[in-house]
Design a protein around this motif. Sequence first.
Motif, short mmCIF file in Angstrom:
data_model
loop_
_atom_site.label_atom_id
_atom_site.label_comp_id
_atom_site.label_asym_id
_atom_site.label_seq_id
_atom_site.Cartn_x
_atom_site.Cartn_y
_atom_site.Cartn_z
N CYS A 12 0.88 -1.18 0.00
CA CYS A 12 0.00 0.00 0.00
C CYS A 12 0.91 1.23 0.00
N PHE A 13 0.35 2.43 -0.20
CA PHE A 13 1.23 3.60 -0.32
C PHE A 13 1.98 3.91 0.98
N GLY A 14 1.38 3.53 2.13
CA GLY A 14 2.04 3.77 3.42
C GLY A 14 3.34 2.98 3.53
N VAL A 15 3.31 1.75 3.07
CA VAL A 15 4.50 0.89 3.13
C VAL A 15 5.53 1.35 2.09
N ALA A 73 5.38 2.78 9.12
CA ALA A 73 4.04 3.26 8.74
C ALA A 73 3.01 3.18 9.87
N CYS A 96 2.46 6.49 8.33
CA CYS A 96 1.54 6.66 7.19
C CYS A 96 0.64 7.86 7.45
N VAL A 98 -2.36 8.32 6.72
CA VAL A 98 -3.70 7.87 7.16
C VAL A 98 -3.68 7.61 8.67
N VAL A 99 -2.60 7.03 9.16
CA VAL A 99 -2.48 6.73 10.59
C VAL A 99 -2.30 8.04 11.37
N THR A 166 -6.84 0.94 11.44
CA THR A 166 -7.06 1.12 9.99
C THR A 166 -7.26 -0.18 9.21
N THR A 167 -6.74 -1.29 9.75
CA THR A 167 -6.76 -2.52 8.94
C THR A 167 -7.82 -3.54 9.37
N CYS A 202 -8.90 1.87 6.63
CA CYS A 202 -8.18 2.30 5.43
C CYS A 202 -8.70 1.53 4.21
N GLN A 204 -7.29 1.26 1.42
CA GLN A 204 -6.20 0.55 0.74
C GLN A 204 -6.28 -0.95 1.03
N VAL A 205 -6.83 -1.28 2.21
CA VAL A 205 -6.95 -2.69 2.59
C VAL A 205 -8.35 -3.20 2.29
S1 SF4 Z 1 -3.20 3.03 6.85
FE1 SF4 Z 1 -3.60 2.10 4.87
S2 SF4 Z 1 -2.08 3.03 3.49
FE2 SF4 Z 1 -1.42 3.44 5.59
S3 SF4 Z 1 -0.01 1.76 6.08
FE3 SF4 Z 1 -2.01 1.15 6.83
S4 SF4 Z 1 -2.91 -0.01 5.13
FE4 SF4 Z 1 -1.18 1.13 4.30
#
Ligand code: SF4
Length: 291
Positions: A12-15, A73, A96, A98-99, A166-167, A202, A204-205
Amino acid sequence: MQVEIDSKSGFCFGVVYAIEKAEQELTENATLYCLGDIVHNSVEVKRLQDKGLITIDHEQFKELKNCKVLIRAHGEPPETYKIALQNNITLIDASCPVVLKLQNNIRNGYQEVTKINGQLVIYGKKGHAEVNGLVGQTGNNVTVVENEDDLDKLDYAKPITIYSQTTKSIEGYKKIQSIIKERMQAALGIDDIPFSTNDTICRQVSHRYPAIKEFAAKHDLVLFVSGRKSSNGKVLFKSCTDSNSNSKFITDIDDIKLEWFSSQIKSVGVCGATSTPRWLMEKIAKFIEKI
Ligand code: SF4
């Protein structure tokens, strides 16, 4: 035999951001400390270790002085930033975005709910690095709810504000919210209850669950590549097996068994978690093509 790599699987973009930051630092310095595994994938961690990344835990972090440490992240609680300041540690902050936004919302939400004598709840895995970072925003004054049993710890006569790691799965979060709502309505005897819910999962997941199901259904055999510690890896693999019972969890080529490739297997799908590097899926696809 046809082999396809799932275009929607992988970092994902965070990683991606955290790994880019680490690699950039390692071009200028021979070593860089990272607080916890940079990604829940031992093969990728090993690749970065070979470049000079040293994984440390929080106890080792407290002992360090005058050096650079990367925050991955998942983010960190305020305590980590305090220790860095005291020990003259330069943090390379790859939390990240988002976090970070969720940490900020939790700080504000905690202040608001405290004003009305309420409780803050986080739906997440106890002890998970991201959850520890979130809990730290409230000075540890939060109830972490992992499953329905944990809901007995809440006082339903008081206001509640809830956020999610988030996950976590959207379905699981909805279920927890609906149980809290029912219990609050019963305890307070009103419909209009002081319950504030926040959708902080999130995408992304979560968007990957239906996509990976569709991908798995297309193939005779599915190889799901992930580190064993990855939370989203476990959930995404379940989505694969729900859709195709001939799905196998592997961490690398060594886990592949030749007996999986009988003459009936005409197509193989290779997919993975948000912590699975594309280069690893490509290596596995090339290996299968030679079978
Ligand atoms: S919040 Fe989403 S984008 Fe950020 S690291 Fe976690 S899964 Fe990846």
